[in-house]
Design a protein around this motif. Structure first.
Motif, short mmCIF file in Angstrom:
data_model
loop_
_atom_site.label_atom_id
_atom_site.label_comp_id
_atom_site.label_asym_id
_atom_site.label_seq_id
_atom_site.Cartn_x
_atom_site.Cartn_y
_atom_site.Cartn_z
N HIS A 51 40.13 36.53 36.79
CA HIS A 51 39.59 37.08 38.04
C HIS A 51 38.35 36.29 38.48
CE1 HIS A 51 36.82 39.78 40.25
NE2 HIS A 51 37.92 40.28 40.79
N ARG A 52 37.48 36.02 37.56
CA ARG A 52 36.21 35.35 37.87
C ARG A 52 36.42 33.94 38.40
NH1 ARG A 52 32.84 32.02 34.99
NH2 ARG A 52 30.62 32.11 35.57
N MET A 53 37.43 33.24 37.91
CA MET A 53 37.63 31.84 38.31
C MET A 53 38.21 31.72 39.71
SD MET A 53 36.25 30.53 35.76
CE MET A 53 36.38 28.84 36.33
N ALA B 41 51.82 47.59 30.79
CA ALA B 41 50.51 47.54 30.15
C ALA B 41 49.73 46.31 30.59
CB ALA B 41 50.67 47.57 28.63
N THR B 42 50.40 45.18 30.73
CA THR B 42 49.72 43.96 31.20
C THR B 42 49.27 44.13 32.64
OG1 THR B 42 50.94 42.54 29.67
CG2 THR B 42 49.99 41.49 31.61
N VAL B 43 50.13 44.71 33.48
CA VAL B 43 49.75 44.97 34.87
C VAL B 43 48.48 45.83 34.92
CG1 VAL B 43 50.42 46.20 36.97
CG2 VAL B 43 52.05 44.66 35.85
N GLY B 44 48.42 46.85 34.07
CA GLY B 44 47.24 47.71 34.03
C GLY B 44 45.98 46.95 33.65
N GLU C 289 44.48 42.56 42.24
CA GLU C 289 45.48 43.39 42.89
C GLU C 289 46.85 42.79 42.63
OE1 GLU C 289 46.33 45.49 47.18
OE2 GLU C 289 45.53 43.45 47.19
N VAL C 290 47.69 43.48 41.89
CA VAL C 290 49.02 42.98 41.57
C VAL C 290 49.92 43.19 42.77
CG1 VAL C 290 51.04 43.30 40.09
CG2 VAL C 290 48.74 43.34 39.09
N ARG C 291 50.52 42.10 43.25
CA ARG C 291 51.32 42.13 44.46
C ARG C 291 52.82 42.10 44.19
NH1 ARG C 291 48.10 42.84 49.13
NH2 ARG C 291 50.00 42.16 50.19
N GLY C 292 53.22 41.77 42.99
CA GLY C 292 54.64 41.76 42.69
C GLY C 292 54.92 41.28 41.29
N ASP D 238 58.23 37.87 32.31
CA ASP D 238 58.00 38.29 33.69
C ASP D 238 57.01 37.37 34.37
OD1 ASP D 238 59.29 41.16 33.36
OD2 ASP D 238 57.87 40.92 31.70
N GLN D 239 57.18 37.21 35.68
CA GLN D 239 56.16 36.58 36.51
C GLN D 239 55.42 37.68 37.26
OE1 GLN D 239 57.72 33.54 39.10
NE2 GLN D 239 57.84 32.03 37.47
N ILE D 240 54.11 37.67 37.14
CA ILE D 240 53.25 38.64 37.81
C ILE D 240 52.41 37.87 38.82
CG2 ILE D 240 51.49 40.41 37.53
CD1 ILE D 240 52.30 40.50 34.53
N VAL D 241 52.47 38.27 40.09
CA VAL D 241 51.63 37.67 41.13
C VAL D 241 50.52 38.65 41.47
CG1 VAL D 241 51.53 36.79 43.49
CG2 VAL D 241 53.54 36.32 42.06
N ALA D 242 49.30 38.17 41.45
CA ALA D 242 48.15 39.01 41.78
C ALA D 242 47.20 38.22 42.66
CB ALA D 242 47.44 39.47 40.50
N VAL D 243 46.26 38.91 43.26
CA VAL D 243 45.28 38.28 44.12
C VAL D 243 43.91 38.89 43.82
CG1 VAL D 243 45.63 39.94 46.00
CG2 VAL D 243 44.76 37.65 46.52
N ARG D 244 42.87 38.09 44.02
CA ARG D 244 41.51 38.63 43.97
C ARG D 244 41.12 38.99 45.40
NH1 ARG D 244 35.75 35.91 41.87
NH2 ARG D 244 34.45 37.57 42.77
N PRO D 245 41.13 40.27 45.74
CA PRO D 245 40.82 40.64 47.14
C PRO D 245 39.38 40.32 47.50
CG PRO D 245 41.83 42.47 45.91
CD PRO D 245 41.40 41.45 44.92
N ALA D 246 39.17 40.06 48.78
CA ALA D 246 37.80 39.89 49.29
C ALA D 246 37.09 41.24 49.27
CB ALA D 246 37.83 39.31 50.69
N ALA D 247 35.80 41.22 49.52
CA ALA D 247 35.01 42.46 49.47
C ALA D 247 35.50 43.50 50.46
CB ALA D 247 33.53 42.12 49.74
#
Length: 461
Positions: free
Chosen positions: A291-293, A333-336, A344-347, A404-413
């Motif tokens: 997330h930080r990167m 569990a990984t999604v959590g 934010e997990v998108r798919g 599994d492939q998990i797609v996530a995003v770091r949302p803006a503020a």
């Protein structure tokens, strides 16, 4: 006179809780016991029996197999499939034998000349020191498997050197592993929305298949990190061969060292089948680093093996010979954990059946070029890989393991994700441009904007 196999059958059946042997047993004297027509397990010597007395269960069986003390006649996959079927249908489990049964078994072993000191473990079995998932131990665990030799992996894999689940998009006979790996790499780049100039962090970059593909076909600027010296040196060689020094950097670096660097530096982060090596207690910190990167609006793709809700995951053999200290959990569990880190997990997308085909392709190569593999790394190591590939394919086939492939995003503020309204552009046919975009165009969020790039044709080499 009663043969050795018949004398062994009764204590084995008692140890399994009764119900008869699931396989046919052949002993070193040629005698057989067990159901006719079942896969034949061959005990070649008293050494196999002694080893199983000291180490009953999966690990002892694996030790005996890799040393050639025990073998399976014919199709190894069918032998393992038969055993797992019996485990499911009959509830077979090694049980703690009553004292009377243990004394009988010891008497049988004594009469067969199988008693003696504990046999040494095979040289191919990992022997790690230090605290689990300390930096030094993690480096040793990765080296045990991935530093076997670049020549070995080059012989086993396709030209891209992608050592992860491929993505099979065709059943055409001419479509093989190399194309399936190319399509996997392309899918990852599309899901990450890579464009020319996008900054990608490849955590656990392996032999560089994704890093090089992203730079060559999408114009990304890539930093890859690995704990394997063999992999680092291999990727550096390919960077030089392809003239990519201005776009790809590879480091010998622990992911935890990324904490010391400035955050928000990357438009996209990928980690392909590396998270299994992180450990359960360490995964929250790992997710926090991912997330930080990322910059706000940056995307993450995690491709990671999982286990069924009631399945053990790796097991004693894999954890002792292939991936020491690995840890798998159910997908949810990984999604959590990723969500807890602020992502934010998108798919998610299951590739479980794709791994059956991928491992099957590697196994066919191993068998077709068996003499070359044995000459390169030795018969014992080659047998480890045969057992690993056959057993792994079966675990994915029977849903004891998944990927599994998990797609996530770091949302803006303000909650902005920068993600496309639909993922349709991820799955365009090769050569087709994604909607309302073209390679190299900058989107509203910079180089890695919400729309995917034009998809290049051809196969990664």
């Amino acid at each position: 006179m009663t043969g050795i196999a018949q004398r062994l059958a009764r204590p084995v059946e008692r140890a399994l809780g009764g119900g008869g042997l699931p396989v046919r047993l052949r002993a070193w004297d040629g005698s057989e016991a067990g159901p006719a027509g079942a896969p034949v397990v061959v005990l070649r010597s008293r050494a196999a029996l002694r080893r199983l007395l000291w180490e009953p269960g999966e690990l002892g069986l694996a030790q005996a197999y890799v040393l050639g003390e025990l073998d399976v006649e014919g199709d190894l996959a069918e032998g393992l499939r038969t055993v797992w079927r019996a485990v499911r249908e009959r509830g077979l489990r090694p049980r703690r034998m009553p004292t009377r049964d243990r004394l009988r078994a010891a008497g049988t072993a004594l009469r067969l000349g199988a008693l003696g000191p504990r046999p040494p473990a095979p040289r191919t079995q990992a022997a790690l020191d230090g605290a689990v998932h300390s930096r030094a131990r993690d480096r040793a665990a990765i080296s045990h498997h991935y530093d076997l030799s670049n020549a070995f992996y080059r012989l086993l894999m396709d030209g891209s050197m992608a050592y992860s689940c491929a993505y099979w998009t065709s059943d055409d006979p001419s479509y093989g592993l190399a194309r399936a790996q190319h399509d996997k790499l392309e899918l990852i780049c599309r899901k990450l929305g890579l464009r020319k100039g996008a900054r990608l962090l490849d955590v656990g970059c392996g032999w560089g298949s994704l890093s090089l593909h992203a730079a060559e076909h999408h114009g990304a600027r890539v930093v890859g990190v690995t704990l394997s010296r063999e992999q680092r040196d291999f990727v550096r060689g390919r960077i030089e061969e392809r003239g990519l020094a201005d776009r790809v950097e590879v480091r010998l670096q622990d992911y935890r060292e990324l904490e010391e660097e400035a955050g928000g530096c990357f438009d996209a982060v990928a980690t392909v089948e590396m998270g299994e090596h992180v450990g359960d207690a360490q995964y929250p910190a790992f997710a926090a680093i991912l997330h930080r990167m990322l910059r706000p609006g940056g995307r993450l793709l995690v491709q990671q093996m999982s286990r069924g809700a009631r399945a053990p995951g790796g097991g004693a053999f894999i954890e002792s010979y292939v991936a020491p200290d690995m840890h798998m959990r159910p997908l949810g569990a990984t999604v959590g954990l990723l969500e807890a880190a602020g992502l934010e997990v998108r798919g998610t997308e299951s590739l479980r059946e794709h791994y059956v085909r991928t491992v099957g392709a590697w196994h066919r190569t191993l068998e077709e070029r068996w003499e070359e593999f044995a000459a390169l790394v030795g018969e014992e190591t080659a047998r480890v890989w045969r057992l690993y590939l056959v057993g792994g394919a079966l675990a994915f086939e029977e849903r004891r393991m998944g990927v599994d492939q998990i797609v996530a995003v770091r949302p803006a503020a303000d909650g902005t994700s920068g993600m496309p309204a639909t993922p349709a552009g991820w799955y365009l046919p090769a050569g087709a441009a994604s909607p309302a975009s073209s390679a190299g165009a900058a989107g509203p969020d910079g180089p890695a904007g919400p729309q995917g790039p034009a998809a290049p044709a051809g196969v990664a080499r």
